[in-house]
Scaffold this active site. Structure first.
Site: not given
Length: 289
Positions: A208, A265
């Site tokens: 991610s 992230h």
């Protein structure tokens, strides 16, 4: 194959008739303003040569002009063709799948502990983490990167793999396999370090952070040096940024859906915006020469 510049023209020149001719002949193209020029982009060098020859014959368009060769058509390549053009993207996905099998979707902790950012051991219902300083003292430098290959569950693996395929092959097509490799390692490093610095020793993993890096790279690069490869649908960019903000609210932890590595992230996104900014500025400079 990367888009190429076929023509440059002053801002005060009316390219409208010539663009209309390209549209009538079925030539894929895109016009963008860069500095004090109009720049005409086409998919490849072969088409660029045809467009330049056509421009030399009819710079103001000609409704009676026939194409120099058979009309150029644009079709989206199939999955097999895309795969042949994206070997590095496939290698990363294959490694991710291999790790998923070896770790049994993140449940085989004896394997997971060798790929996590820090080592750990389990006693009863408790998990005890070491520190990264201990890992470095043992020469375990691979831990800086390997968490990006870890996934916990089939849904986690599937979603990240699909997004890496979509974004990774764009960069591989536009900037090459080596650049995609370097960016993947850079984004993975930035994401993993950011998560560890923010949250301390913990078990985290997944692509991610790398995906947000790829997103930021394409976003800023496209803004500074427009190209068809990095032109993402607006809904994709907006939805991923909104998803990031939702995750940062802590709602998923509150609903007991599991912890989200938000710092990873954000770290990946910041690293991607930085590389996209640098790459876009360099591409703009080269395009002006």
């Amino acid at each position: 194959m990367s888009p190429v510049i076929a023509l440059r023209a002053p801002l005060d020149e009316d390219l409208g008739p010539f663009i209309s001719l390209l549209a009538r002949l079925g030539v894929p193209h895109r016009v963008a303003e860069q500095g004090n020029e109009q720049v005409l982009w086409v998919p490849n060098d072969e088409i660029a040569g045809q467009v330049r020859e056509l421009y030399a014959r009819a710079p103001q368009g000609d409704p009676n002009l026939q194409p120099l060769r058979a009309p150029v058509t644009s079709s989206r390549p199939g999955i097999a063709a895309q795969a042949r053009r994206s070997p590095l993207t496939l290698v990363v996905l294959a490694l991710t799948l291999l790790v998923a099998v070896l770790t049994w979707g993140g449940e085989e902790y004896d394997v997971v502990r060798w790929l996590s950012f820090v080592d750990f051991h389990i006693e009863g219902q408790y998990i005890y983490f070491g520190t990264f300083a201990q890992a470095l003292d043992s020469g375990q430098w691979w831990r800086l990167l390997t968490p990006m290959l870890l996934h916990f569950g089939i849904l986690h693996l599937t979603m990240n793999s699909l997004w890496y395929w979509e974004l990774g092959r764009r960069i591989e097509a536009r900037q090459g396999a080596l650049m995609l490799l370097l960016l993947t390692l850079w984004f993975g490093l930035a994401a993993n370090v950011a998560q560890y610095v923010y949250a301390g020793p913990a078990l985290f993993g997944g692509l991610s952070g790398v995906l947000y890096g790829l997103l930021g790279h394409c976003w800023l690069f496209q803004l500074l040096a427009p190209n068809t490869a990095y032109k993402l649908p607006r809904g994709v960019l907006v939805s991923m940024l909104i998803w990031l903000l939702i995750c940062m609210t802590g709602v998923f932890e509150l609903l007991q859906f599991g912890a989200i590595a938000n710092a990873a992230h954000v770290g990946g996104l910041v690293a991607g915006c930085l590389s996209g900014l640098i790459g876009g500025l360099l591409a703009r400079q080269f395009a002006r020469r």
